[in-house]
Each structure stands twice: as structure tokens, then as C-alpha cells.
Design a protein around this motif. Structure first.
Motif, PDB file in Angstrom:
ATOM      1  N   UNK B 394     -21.490 -28.044  18.709  1.00 30.30           N
ATOM      2  CA  UNK B 394     -22.147 -29.324  18.905  1.00 30.30           C
ATOM      3  C   UNK B 394     -22.734 -29.821  17.585  1.00 30.30           C
ATOM      4  N   UNK B 395     -23.363 -28.905  16.864  1.00 34.11           N
ATOM      5  CA  UNK B 395     -23.986 -29.284  15.596  1.00 34.11           C
ATOM      6  C   UNK B 395     -22.941 -29.851  14.629  1.00 34.11           C
ATOM      7  N   UNK B 396     -21.774 -29.204  14.600  1.00 38.47           N
ATOM      8  CA  UNK B 396     -20.744 -29.647  13.656  1.00 38.47           C
ATOM      9  C   UNK B 396     -20.081 -30.949  14.093  1.00 38.47           C
ATOM     10  N   UNK B 397     -19.855 -31.096  15.394  1.00 37.63           N
ATOM     11  CA  UNK B 397     -19.056 -32.244  15.840  1.00 37.63           C
ATOM     12  C   UNK B 397     -19.893 -33.490  16.117  1.00 37.63           C
ATOM     13  N   UNK B 398     -21.221 -33.342  16.213  1.00 41.03           N
ATOM     14  CA  UNK B 398     -22.073 -34.507  16.459  1.00 41.03           C
ATOM     15  C   UNK B 398     -21.813 -35.630  15.463  1.00 41.03           C
ATOM     16  N   UNK B 400     -19.006 -36.388  13.410  1.00 39.18           N
ATOM     17  CA  UNK B 400     -17.761 -37.123  13.650  1.00 39.18           C
ATOM     18  C   UNK B 400     -17.814 -37.934  14.942  1.00 39.18           C
ATOM     19  N   UNK B 401     -18.397 -37.368  16.003  1.00 39.36           N
ATOM     20  CA  UNK B 401     -18.467 -38.096  17.271  1.00 39.36           C
ATOM     21  C   UNK B 401     -19.293 -39.375  17.103  1.00 39.36           C
ATOM     22  N   UNK B 402     -20.410 -39.264  16.364  1.00 34.55           N
ATOM     23  CA  UNK B 402     -21.225 -40.458  16.120  1.00 34.55           C
ATOM     24  C   UNK B 402     -20.448 -41.491  15.305  1.00 34.55           C
ATOM     25  N   UNK B 403     -19.432 -41.025  14.568  1.00 32.67           N
ATOM     26  CA  UNK B 403     -18.636 -41.945  13.775  1.00 32.67           C
ATOM     27  C   UNK B 403     -17.303 -42.297  14.437  1.00 32.67           C
ATOM     28  N   UNK B 404     -17.228 -42.047  15.732  1.00 28.85           N
ATOM     29  CA  UNK B 404     -16.083 -42.542  16.481  1.00 28.85           C
ATOM     30  C   UNK B 404     -14.895 -41.602  16.606  1.00 28.85           C
ATOM     31  N   UNK B 405     -15.052 -40.329  16.192  1.00 28.46           N
ATOM     32  CA  UNK B 405     -13.953 -39.380  16.346  1.00 28.46           C
ATOM     33  C   UNK B 405     -14.073 -38.728  17.729  1.00 28.46           C
ATOM     34  N   UNK B 408     -12.422 -33.424  20.845  1.00 31.30           N
ATOM     35  CA  UNK B 408     -11.406 -32.388  20.611  1.00 31.30           C
ATOM     36  C   UNK B 408     -10.880 -32.398  19.181  1.00 31.30           C
ATOM     37  N   UNK B 409     -10.689 -33.594  18.668  1.00 25.86           N
ATOM     38  CA  UNK B 409     -10.224 -33.727  17.296  1.00 25.86           C
ATOM     39  C   UNK B 409     -11.248 -33.147  16.323  1.00 25.86           C
ATOM     40  N   UNK B 410     -12.518 -33.492  16.600  1.00 22.60           N
ATOM     41  CA  UNK B 410     -13.595 -32.994  15.753  1.00 22.60           C
ATOM     42  C   UNK B 410     -13.655 -31.476  15.831  1.00 22.60           C
ATOM     43  N   UNK B 411     -13.355 -30.950  17.005  1.00 22.28           N
ATOM     44  CA  UNK B 411     -13.410 -29.504  17.185  1.00 22.28           C
ATOM     45  C   UNK B 411     -12.402 -28.800  16.274  1.00 22.28           C
TER      46      UNK B 411
END
Lengths: 278, 578, 322
Positions: B394-398, B400-405, B408-411
Motif C-alpha cells: 500500500x505504501x509503495x502503490x499509493x 502511482x494510484x494517486x497519479x492515476x495508475x 495492479x499495474x502499480x503492484x
């Protein structure tokens, strides 16, 4: 699960939970256990406790059943205690979160406002509010909420001020998370344990305040409450001690139980009291 | 060489014999310290060195009888003048404390009672040990304040601790410790919380008083540089055990135990990297600061005037891709403020921040948010920089997710980066508390890289780490920076570390840049008086850990990894050609 | 120092102004039209008479003008008129205020002294039987409604044991003077003061204990031990002084709540203070008196906080620059 396990090791908290559980049960079962309206005269006036097995706690000067009054009164105490706390927490968290997160002038203004409410004697304010808006469950609940939110606001503000400076929150800003998201997913969850502890202790205080208001005759006239019973018994102290003793004892038990639970939660949630493992 | 050979005539001042202290249940090992044996002779400085968790402070506290209640010595003895301190009744131990054995602590900020003047606190030592004449006590207090180098003893005596700087407070603590001329002084990391120039002064002070008073000093530290400066004899501890013991000369220059060798190899040695940045300078700069200013105003209320602290003044600098720029300064120099302004965690008062030629200083938070992903930060505290309630994934993908990724891709990206920073892919589903400090810092680095930034700001990113871990993380940072050709601003208080990783360095003091230039030049030939002072204050100047490791490598011994630095720098030489 | 005092005076003034304004709006919201009530008191329901009264009291003017009239009135000492008692509200309150100040002041001192005493005892004997007894009692009294404990105390100590008088501030009609009267009042005070103070004793006990334990873990206490300071002196000179500061801060903020609690205590003990006045006003729906008491209570609390703020500077040297 871990929480339940640690909580159940706290002797006082378990006792508190059992007592509170019984009181809640009593409130729910009151209409079944005592189907007759507690305001109605059911027996001889001023029956002593244990004199008549059907009225184990005796009757008041109008022949109303004390036991029935206590069972029915539980509902009001618990209801007002919980709802007013929820409202107060809602106001307090909102004010505290905004003040703590944004800081600066917003913080200054909100805190002056909070201090103002904190400095005014809470109980006197509650009395005035209920008196002016005429006593009802709603006005009592709101009055208690209005006088008890400042504590939550200050607590939440302090938590937010310190969490805002924490590096993981700054990291969330740096990776581009939005402010509402940061507040909801980064800061608030980490501020939750002190809020929960405070809220649980506030329920206890709210029950005390409610009982004091009804004692002064500022209770809702449509529902039986413990405070009202004591207020009505005040002038009968010499003749019928049981009229005021039992409702007061009920308040004491309820408040004590909730405080014990609150302390238990505090012990479990405050990591510095736990043996720290590396 | 053994103890007996050195001082045949005198018995040791203090003998610790087979001391074991048991830990309460639930720790990763049974004993805090186990089977510790050493002597302290009169007039020597004995350094106890170790990383965090080595138990290095434990004997010091046991000697003073100041162990936490949960920790009990289970075996062994501590003999002082024929008496075993462990079995001494409390009242007799109290008599010894402050009179015969005194202690100096790590945190000068919290070691003094905030509600008593420093005079009262020194006076109290004399009072509780039987000096009833207040005139005598006053005279002694003034003497002591003067002796530890505090200005105007008569005035400072009446000051409360909050009025004094960290270094001044540490001097007060030392004055208290010296009040009754104890025969043993125990110093538990007394300079760790201090700035490097203050550290040098306090070290000098301790050396001076030790020489004058002839005390035995037990000096607990994690810093081999400090050891090199002051130790007569050294004890190296690892996980509660003494792994090596000998004279300073022996332990520092011919370490025998692999752990000691590893620690010495990891000591930052100030070998400037240089070179790699030169080619990139042809391109347009990645970041340019022009006359940046920031002033803090605090405490301004409705009816009160704010306090004004200039934090950054007229700072200008240029950074290219592939270049690492060190920002070096002591506390209060404004170096961290500068980093936070560049990344817009703080708003500057005036000046330009040109990022790829665009001035981002006037942008609002909302306008800047889309650009955030290009500029990332690695934080200082590996424990505070990760949300304890979120998984590493969660810490790592937050970000990219906030930037629209999509998550799963962020993972996928997160798992790649975990591998890059040297962590197992299983880390993805675990929580921060399951990792060590060094591992957490790797997670922090991975988080910064998740958004493919071209500018990295590392704010004291290795300061909280033990020296061996620090070395590994530094190496990782350098590797990543070179591989991805990032521009990096490396903020640190430690010139040795800066010289090791940076191409160029700027030195800051009280918000101003006092000197800037290539790392090697700053280190070898500092121009500004302040930089010279900073470099002179670095502990262990006359000792070269690089040489030690190199000489060890010539022998067939199993020394751990040596750093792949391009060139070595001699300590204490000032040869601009180097 | 002067500018600091001035600052605090300003702050206190702003708070009081806020309470006055709040009070004004509460009056506006109080049930019943004052003019109609007044007309009713005068024995006339004539609409024209009501209109005339309305104009006379400025009730037909815009709200802001009414607010200004009210605020300036209060600043001149005009808190309105009690139609039930046919006296100005201020006179009623000033007549009753000393009794309340005596009661709450005594309860404040009682609760602070006993609370700190028990808190220190518990902390010093942490984990012992004494600690358990003190913390358990504190927990119970913290959960006891103070009007109930007051009633139970009357029941036990006055009605059953007859040790102390159950009601009033002094023996009515005894005509005592001087020391004899003071003694009589003191005798009457025992129950009200103790029952009002017990709840706060419980709070201060818990707070002092927690604060002591926290300070005992701080670095400078370790420094003191390393200096060879005896345990008792450490507790007295190092721990207590630092631990007591947050207790004082909290207590000065709580002083206001004590005045609120006095409403209950005075009601039970028929103590002739403003709390009892408030209760009577409640019963008689005498809103001007109710709100007047509220305002005066708030002013008393602001004054207490103001004094505490000033005193605090002498206790904590760090405040001086903040």
C-alpha cells in the motif's frame, strides 16, 4: 483478535464490560420485565425494599415501582450518553482536524472558538441551553454535545499537528495524494486510538451530566430517568432513603463500568505501556 | 598485551567480572549482556563501542546502579575499591554515585531539570554529599562553571536550562559530574546529540579534565572516529558480547575480529567520488535555485508579536541530471528547510525554483500536484516515514494510484523496485514493523522511485542508521542514482558521508551558503573559515580506516565488502591536487 | 511583564464579551415575549400596552441595536430585572455570590490538596496495596454523581449520625456574630465542601499519579539519581515540582466546572449561593435571573483563569519567553 485477547487480560475492563452488558440487557428487556408504565402507581406508596417480593426495591411516595423505574431509566441514560458523545466527537474531530491540518490563522480562529466553549462552565451552560430550548431528549442530547466537544477538538488538533509533521504524512504529500485522502487514510487512522479512549470516557461523563440535568428537573417528562428519580426523592430523604439510593447506585455502576472499559481500551491501545518488543 | 602488563604496580580502579544481565521474556535474545569482563585503570579512557542493540550502555548503567527495574544482573561482579557494587546496599551505592563515580548522558536537552537553575542543580550534588556551607558550595559552583568553559559563571548560574544551547547544557552536566572530583567518569554517548563542532569541543573538554584530574573514564560510543580521537583502550561489543578488546592502536589499526573489521570498513571515509557529473553539465540544468529566501515566524497571536527566524537566505544553486549535490550544515543551518522548499512542503518567501526551466515557486499546491511525481524525497527516520497501519504494498502503490495508475499495474512496478532495493517480493504484503531500520529505509527509497522521478531529495537519509547499515544504504543510493542518471540533493550533517557520495557540496550556516564547490575541493582545501572549522571538528582525523582495511586486504583475511570508491582521500591533508 | 498582563486582560475581556453576546442571543431565544410577560405581571393583556412596553424596552428596534443596548447595559452593570422577585438581577446575584465563592473556593482547595496528596502517595507506592486502594477509590468517586453523594452524605452524617447540620449555611435565627458565626458556618460547610470536592479530588488524584509516574521516567530524574540524590529528595525536588504543573493547569481550567457543580450541591444543601438561585430561577422560569447567573459564572471563571495564567509565570520559568 489481538485486541480482544489483550483486552480480556485486563481484569477491570472485563468486569466493566460485564456490568455494562447487564445494564444494556436490562434496558432492552425493560418492556418485557416491567410491562407496566414506570410512571403508573402499582402498589402501596413507600414500600420498603424487600418488603414485597414483587417490588424488591420498594415503591416511591406515589406507589411507583422503583425497580421498574431503574430498568426503564437505563434506556435514557445509555441513549443520551452514546448519541451526545457521537455528536460531540463528530464536531470535535471536524474542528480539530481542520485546525490541526491547516494550522495558521484557521487554527488560531478555531482554537479561540474552542477555548471560548471550554472556558464557559459546561454544566451551567447545559442547564441554560436545556432550560431555554425546553427539556426533551433532543435538547438534552444536543446541549451535552455542545458542552463536551471542545475536549475532543483539542485532542484531535494536537494529534493532527504532530502527525502532520510526521514523515509518512509528508511522504504522502510528496507522492501527490490529495488532502482529503491524506486526512482520511494517513492521519485519522493513526489518531483513532486516543479518540476512541476519550470518547468512551465521554459517554460516562455524558451520563453523569444527563442525570444531573434530570435531577434539577430538566429531564424529558415523557421518559423515566435515574436522575429524575433522585430529584423526586430529594425531599423524601428522611422518609424513604431507598428512593434515591438505588437510582444513584445504578448511575454509579453504569459510569464506573464505562470508565473501566475506557481505561482498558487505553491500556491496550497505548503502546508505551506494553512491553516493547524489538 | 594484557591488562597486567600495562600497569603492573597499580590494581585496576574498577573490575567488571563475568557480568551477565538477563532480558525479560519476549526479546530476541536471553541476555542483554553476557559474560562481560574488563578492567578500568586510573587515568585511562576506555571506549566501549558497538551498534544499537549491542548492549554497550548496559555495563555503564549497571555500574551506576541505574538499570531499569526489569533488567537484573544475574551473574558476575563489579568491583570498586574492594567492594562489589552489585551487592552493595542502596544507601552506600547512593553515597558512591556522584562522589566516586559520576555519569554524563546522551541527551543534554532532557538531562537537566527544567524547573531548577543550573546553579541549583550543580549545588545539589555538593549538598546531598554533605557540604552544608552554602558559601563553600557557591564558590565551588562558580569554579566548576568556569572550569567547563561556560561564559560568565555568575550569570549563567541563575539561568534555567532552556536558555542554554545543547553544548552548554552538556557542559553543565559535566560540571555536575565533576563537582566532587570522582575517580570514575562514565560518559554514555555524550556527544551523539551534538553538532560536530560542539562535539569536538566536548571531546576536548573530557580529554582535558581526564588528564588534569587523572580519572578513569568509560566512554560509550558508536562512532569509531570518536574512538580514534580519545581512546586509550577499546572494547568492541556485538549483541551483548565483547568480541574484541585491546589498546586503541590495536583495535583501530589491526582489528582481529571480523565484526570489528566490518565496522571499520563501514566508517564513512570522505573519499570524494567526483568525475561522473562533469559530462552532464553541458545540458540544461535540471534544477536551478535563484536567491531563495525563507523566514519562519512563530507564536504570532492576536495580541503578541511573532518571533522571526531567517531559515534560508539568498540561496542559489544549480543541479544537473546525473549529479549529486550535497547540502551540508549543522542544526539550524536551514539545510532541511531548503530541501522542503524545493519539494514544496514549505513555501518560500521569495526567489525562484526553476525546475526544467519552469519556476515552480509561485505554483499553488493544486497546480504543483501533477508535477510532484517528478520530484521525490527520501526521508530521515526509517521508523516515522512509513505509515505503521499500511502494508508495504500500500505504501509503495499509493503514489502511482494517486497519479492515476491502476493498482495492479502499480503492484508490478512495486515488486520490480523491491527487487532493485534488495528486498524480497514477499515484503509487499507485510507491515513496516516487521522490518529493520535499514530495510525500512530501502522501502523508503523504493517509494521515492515508484513515480520515476528525475530529481531526488535525500534528507539525512542515512543519519538514523547504524554505521554498517548506513554504508550499505549509501551504496544503494549511489548505485541507483548513477544507473537512473537522477539529479540528487543529498542533505546531511556529516561531511564524511557527503564527501563519499556527492559530486559537489554546498556548506550552509544560519541559512546562508558559505561555500560551494566540488566535493574533493571542499574537503581537501576548504576556503571558508567555517568549512575549515567543520572539517577540523570531524572526529578521527588522524586515523584512516581506508588504509586499515586495505592493509588487511593484503593479508589473507575475510574482510567484508570494501566500498568501491574510485579514489581514497587522506585525512587531514590539504592538497588541492588530490 | 506589563505587556503580558495587558495581553491577558485583553484576552479575558474578549472572552467575556463573547459570553455577553452569547447570552443576548440566548435571551432572544428564551420562550415567551418579554413584553407580554411584563404586561402580564402588570396585570394587563392590552395589546396597546404591550406595544408601548416593547417600544420602551427597545424591543421593536433592529437586533443589532438591541445587542448594543444589551452589551452596553451589561457593561454598566445592568443585567436586567427579575419580575418574579421585583429586584434587579445584579442585586440578587451580588447578594448570593459570596456564599458560592466561599463554597467553591473551599472545595477547590480541598480537592486540590487531597488530590495531590493521594496522587503522590499512590505514585510513591506504585503497585502496593495503598496504591490499589487509592486508585480504586478514585475510580469510584470519579463515577459517582455528586448530587447523589451529597444526598447520601446527608442521610448518613446528618440524619442518621447527627454529626453535622444537613441544610443551610448557618443556624437560622441563632444570631451568632464574629468567631462564633464563622465556626457555625464552617460546621455547615463541611458536607457541601467535601461532597462537591470529592469528584475533583478523584480527578486530581488520578492526574497527579499519572503525571508523577511519567516524570519519574524522565531523563533528568536519572541524572538526579546519578548525582546521588536520595530518593525522597528526588521525589520532592525533581519529580513533584515538574509533575504538579500539568495538574495546576488542568485544575485552573476545571475551576469553572466546580462553579457549575455548585448548582447541584447548593440545591441539595439549600446553600444560599448563586447555584441555588439558578435552581430557583429554573423552577420559576425566571429567565433573566437564569442568564444573569450564567453570565456571572462565566465571568468568575474567566477571572480565575486569568489569575491562574499570571500565577503560572511564577511557577514555570519557561513561560516567561513564550
Amino acid at each position: 483478535m489481538d485486541f480482544v485477547k489483550r483486552f480480556s487480560k485486563n481484569y477491570g475492563a472485563v468486569v466493566g464490560a460485564i456490568i455494562l452488558g447487564l445494564i444494556v440487557l436490562m434496558a432492552i428487556a425493560a418492556p418485557v420485565l416491567f410491562p407496566v408504565d414506570p410512571w403508573r402507581t402499582v402498589a402501596m406508596p413507600l414500600l420498603r425494599p424487600f418488603e414485597d417480593a414483587q417490588y424488591p426495591l420498594g415503591t416511591d411516595m406515589l406507589g411507583r415501582d422503583i425497580a421498574a423505574g431503574i430498568a426503564h431509566g437505563a434506556k435514557v441514560s445509555l441513549l443520551i450518553g452514546t448519541v451526545s458523545t457521537l455528536v460531540a466527537v463528530l464536531i470535535g474531530v471536524s474542528v480539530g482536524a481542520v485546525a490541526g491540518f491547516y494550522g495558521g490563522i484557521i487554527d488560531d480562529l478555531l482554537m479561540r472558538f474552542t477555548e471560548f466553549f471550554q472556558i464557559i462552565p459546561a454544566f451551567a451552560m447545559a442547564v441554560v441551553l436545556v432550560a431555554i430550548f425546553s427539556p426533551s431528549i433532543t435538547s438534552i442530547t444536543l446541549a451535552i454535545a455542545v458542552v463536551s466537544w471542545p475536549g475532543v477538538a483539542r485532542l484531535v488538533r494536537a494529534e493532527f499537528l504532530s502527525l502532520r509533521e510526521r514523515e509518512f504524512v509528508q511522504a504522502a504529500v510528496v507522492v501527490g495524494q490529495s488532502v482529503p485522502r491524506i486526512i482520511m487514510t494517513q492521519i485519522l487512522p493513526n489518531a483513532m486510538s486516543p479518540i476512541i479512549v476519550t470518547a468512551s470516557l465521554m459517554v460516562a461523563t455524558a451520563i453523569l451530566t444527563e442525570s444531573a440535568l434530570s435531577f434539577l428537573g430538566l429531564g424529558d417528562r415523557n421518559v423515566m430517568s435515574w436522575g429524575f428519580m433522585i430529584g423526586a426523592a430529594r425531599t423524601m430523604l428522611r422518609e424513604a432513603w431507598w428512593m434515591s439510593f438505588f437510582p444513584g447506585f445504578a448511575i454509579l455502576l453504569a459510569v464506573l463500568a464505562i470508565n473501566l472499559i475506557g481505561e482498558g481500551i487505553n491500556d491496550v491501545m497505548n503502546p508505551h505501556l506494553r512491553g516493547r518488543k524489538q | 598485551m594484557t591488562t597486567d602488563q600495562r600497569h603492573m604496580s597499580e590494581p585496576p580502579l574498577l573490575s567488571v567480572r563475568n557480568l551477565s544481565i538477563r532480558l525479560p521474556e519476549g526479546f530476541d535474545r536471553e541476555y542483554a549482556i553476557e559474560d562481560i569482563t574488563y578492567d578500568l585503570d586510573p587515568g585511562e579512557i576506555l571506549c566501549v563501542v558497538g551498534e544499537s542493540g549491542s548492549g554497550k550502555s548496559m555495563t555503564a548503567n549497571a555500574i551506576m546502579g541505574l538499570l531499569p527495574e526489569l533488567l537484573k544482573p544475574v551473574r558476575g561482579s563489579i568491583e570498586y575499591r574492594g567492594r562489589d557494587l552489585l551487592t552493595l546496599p542502596e544507601e552506600e551505592k547512593r553515597e558512591l554515585r556522584g562522589r566516586d563515580i559520576a555519569m554524563v548522558f546522551q541527551e543534554p536537552l532532557s538531562a537537566l531539570n527544567p524547573l531548577m537553575t543550573v546553579g541549583e542543580q550543580i549545588d545539589e550534588v555538593l549538598l546531598v554529599h554533605g557540604e552544608t556551607d552554602s558559601g563553600v558550595r557557591l564558590k565551588r559552583v562558580l569554579e566548576l562553571l568556569d572550569f567547563v568553559g561556560l561564559p560568565e559563571p555568575a550569570t549563567i548560574r541563575n539561568s534555567y536550562p532552556f536558555r542554554l544551547s545543547g553544548g552548554q547544557r552538556q557542559r553543565v552536566v559535566i560540571a555536575m559530574a565533576l563537582a566532587l572530583e570522582p575517580s570514575i567518569l562514565i560518559a554514555d554517548e555524550p556527544t551523539t546529540a551534538l553538532d560536530v563542532t560542539t562535539q569536538a569541543q566536548i571531546l576536548d573538554l573530557i580529554k582535558r579534565i581526564q588528564r588534569i584530574k587523572g580519572m578513569g573514564v568509560i566512554f560509550v560510543t558508536h562512532d569509531f572516529g570518536v574512538v580514534a580521537d580519545i581512546a586509550d583502550r577499546v572494547i568492541v561489543m556485538e549483541k551483548g558480547l565483547v568480541v574484541e578488546q585491546g589498546t586503541a592502536e590495536q583495535v583501530l589499526n589491526q582489528p582481529r575480529h571480523p565484526y570489528t573489521q566490518r565496522l571499520i570498513a563501514a566508517v564513512p571515509h570522505g573519499a570524494a567520488a567526483g568525475g561522473s557529473g562533469a559530462a552532464v553539465h553541458e545540458q540544461a540544468p535540471l534544477l536551478e535555485l535563484r536567491d531563495l529566501n525563507k523566514t519562519y515566524r512563530t507564536g504570532g497571536g492576536l495580541f503578541s508579536k511573532p518571533r522571526v527566524v531567517p531559515a534560508v537566505q539568498h540561496v542559489s544553486l544549480t543541479l544537473h541530471r546525473g549529479q549529486t549535490l550535497g547540502v551540508v550544515g549543522e542544526s539550524g543551518s536551514g539545510k532541511s528547510t531548503l530541501g522542503r522548499i524545493i519539494i514544496k512542503l514549505l513555501q518560500s518567501d521569495s526567489g525562484q525554483i526553476l525546475y526544467h526551466g519552469q519556476d515552480i515557486a509561485p505554483l499553488s499546491q493544486a497546480a504543483f500536484r501533477p508535477m510532484r511525481k517528478r520530484i521525490q524525497m527520501i526521508f530521515q527516520d526509517p521508523f516515522a516515514s512509513l505509515n505503521p497501519r499500511h502494508t508495504v504494498g500500500r505504501i509503495l502503490t499509493d503514489g502511482p494510484v494517486a497519479n492515476g495508475v491502476a493498482r495492479p499495474e502499480a503492484r508490478q512496478r512495486a515488486e520490480e523496485l523491491l527487487a532493485l532495493v534488495g528486498l524480497d517480493a514477499s515484503a509487499y504484503g507485510r507491515y513496516p514493523h516487521e522490518f529493520s531500520g535499514g530495510q525500512r529505509q530501502r522501502i523508503g527509497i523504493a517509494r521515492a522511485l515508484m513515480l520515476d522521478p528525475d530529481l531526488l531529495i535525500a534528507d539525512e537519509s542515512v543519519s538514523a542508521l547504524d554505521v554498517s547499515v548506513q554504508e550499505q544504504v549509501l551504496r544503494l543510493l549511489k548505485e541507483i542514482q548513477e544507473r537512473l542518471q537522477l539529479g540528487m540533493i543529498f542533505i546531511t550533517h556529516d561531511l564524511r558521508v557527503a564527501a563519499q557520495i556527492c559530486d559537489d557540496i554546498i556548506v550552509m550556516r544560519r541559512g546562508e551558503v558559505v561555500e560551494s564547490g566540488p566535493a574533493a575541493r571542499i574537503f581537501d582545501a576548504p576556503q571558508h573559515e567555517y568549512t575549515q572549522r567543520l572539517i577540523a571538528a570531524i572526529p578521527g582525523k588522524d586515523w584512516n580506516p581506508r588504509q586499515v582495511i586495505e592493509s588487511l586486504q593484503e593479508e589473507p583475511s575475510d574482510v567484508a565488502h570494501a566500498s568501491p570508491a574510485s579514489r581514497t582521500l587522506r585525512w587531514g591533508t590539504a592538497d588541492p591536487a588530490a | 511583564m506589563m505587556s503580558f498582563t495587558l495581553q491577558r486582560v485583553m484576552k479575558a475581556f474578549v472572552v467575556i464579551l463573547g459570553v455577553v453576546i452569547l447570552n443576548f442571543f440566548l435571551i432572544k431565544m428564551a420562550p415567551g415575549d418579554p413584553a407580554v410577560i411584563l404586561a402580564g405581571e402588570a396585570g394587563s393583556g392590552d395589546p396597546q400596552f404591550v406595544e408601548r412596553l416593547r417600544a420602551e424596552f427597545g424591543l421593536d428596534q433592529p437586533v443589532l441595536v438591541q445587542l448594543w443596548n444589551y452589551v452596553s447595559g451589561v457593561l454598566r452593570g445592568d443585567l436586567g430585572f427579575s419580575y418574579r422577585n421585583q429586584v434587579p438581577v445584579l442585586d440578587l446575584i451580588l447578594d448570593r455570590l459570596p456564599a458560592t465563592l466561599l463554597l467553591t473556593g473551599a472545595a477547590f482547595v480541598f480537592s486540590l490538596v487531597t488530590g495531590i496528596l493521594f496522587g503522590v502517595l499512590a505514585a510513591r507506592n506504585r503497585g502496593n496495596v495503598l496504591d490499589s486502594i487509592i486508585t480504586t477509590l478514585a475510580l469510584i468517586f470519579y463515577a459517582t454523581p455528586l448530587f447523589w453523594i451529597a444526598l447520601m452524605a446527608v442521610l448518613l452524617f446528618s440524619l442518621n449520625l447527627g454529626w453535622v447540620p444537613p441544610f443551610d449555611m448557618e443556624t437560622i435565627g441563632a444570631g451568632y456574630t464574629g468567631w462564633r458565626r464563622a465556626l457555625d458556618i464552617a460546621h455547615h460547610m463541611i458536607l457541601p465542601v467535601v461532597t462537591l470536592g470529592l469528584f475533583y479530588t478523584a480527578i486530581y488524584t488520578r492526574l497527579t499519579r499519572a503525571s508523577m509516574l511519567e516524570v519519574m521516567g524522565l531523563d533528568f530524574v536519572k541524572t538526579a539519581r546519578a548525582k546521588g540524590v536520595p530518593k525522597r529528595r528526588i521525589i520532592r525536588r525533581h519529580v513533584l515540582r515538574n509533575a504538579i504543573l500539568p495538574v495546576f493547569t488542568f485544575a485552573s481550567m476545571q475551576a469553572g466546572q466546580l462553579v457549575g457543580g455548585a448548582i447541584l450541591t447548593e440545591t441539595v444543601f439549600a446553600w444560599p449561593g448563586i447555584g441555588r438561585l439558578m435552581f430557583d430561577a429554573l423552577m420559576q422560569r425566571d429567565y433573566p435571573v437564569l442568564l444573569g447567573v450564567f453570565l456571572v459564572t462565566a465571568i468568575v471563571v474567566v477571572a480565575i483563569n486569568f489569575i491562574a495564567d499570571l500565577l503560572y509565570r511564577f511557577v514555570d520559568p519557561r513561560i516567561a519567553i513564550a
